[in-house]
Design a protein around this motif. Structure first.
Motif: not given
Length: 226
Positions: A14, A172, A208-209
């Motif tokens: 991020d 994301k 999440r990535r």
């Protein structure tokens, strides 16, 4: 003289994407914090590489006192929670995971220090990687927090400084898309909580990535242990 900016650069996906959004428009001084987190060594290593690649000034700030008062699994002997893909959409499980990795007042402290840097060099903006997806469990990533801190700066700083969070309305996968569009060095970023040389692949940040690159349809060059 080019406009100046301070970036709060952890080296995670991020913050790398957010900083890259402004890389051509501003002369950026990136600051990276070592608060005793397990991933500190890796975060410092990747931010140094990114800053060298992109021509940013880079300062590492040690906050040993924050490590001492924190019982977060990020900077203690406590195990970092592992989550499944299904857990990522379970708000209660994500709140439990977030509680484990919460560091007291972290973004308040980081942003306040960034303000000092911004005032000292005459920077117009402070760049942060706060985003919509993580705001559901981390209130210091939310748009409300962003807006409130900007009001604080309007009142409390003699300088005209604004916090910029280009991912504040993004999930994301949308951040990955944005990173691709602006040419962010996402392959150099490090998102893992564990601090291993390769991403663990099972902490919430890694999960999440991984999901984000899949959802965005963009090749993920990250090396995962699992």
């Amino acid at each position: 003289m080019s406009k100046k900016a301070i970036s709060v650069l952890s080296g995670g996906l991020d913050s790398v994407v957010a900083t890259s959004v402004y890389a051509k428009e501003y002369d950026i001084h990136a600051i990276t914090f070592d608060y005793g987190q397990k991933a500190a060594e890796q975060e410092i290593k990747v931010t140094a590489k990114i800053c060298e690649l992109m021509g940013f000034e880079h300062t590492v700030i040690k906050l040993p006192w924050l490590a001492k008062i924190s019982d977060s699994s990020l900077n203690s002997n406590e195990d970092i929670p592992q989550v499944s893909n299904e857990d990522l959409d379970d708000l209660e499980k994500c709140k439990e995971s977030a509680s484990s990795v919460w560091v007291p007042g972290r973004n308040v402290v980081f942003t306040a220090i960034a303000t000092s840097f911004a005032e000292s060099v005459g920077a117009e903006i402070i760049i942060v990687g706060w985003d919509k997806e993580e705001a559901s469990t981390f209130p210091d990533n939310s748009k409300e927090f962003l807006n409130a801190f900007n009001v604080l700066l309007d009142i409390g700083s003699p300088n005209d400084i604004e916090i910029k969070a280009p991912a504040i309305d993004l999930d994301k996968w949308e951040i990955v898309k944005l990173g691709h569009d602006v040419g962010a060095p996402m392959e150099l970023s490090y998102s893992c909580y564990s601090g291993e040389n390769k991403h663990c692949g099972v902490c919430e940040s890694c999960m999440r990535r991984k999901r984000a690159f899949i959802q965005a349809g963009i090749n993920d060059l990250t090396e995962y242990l699992k």
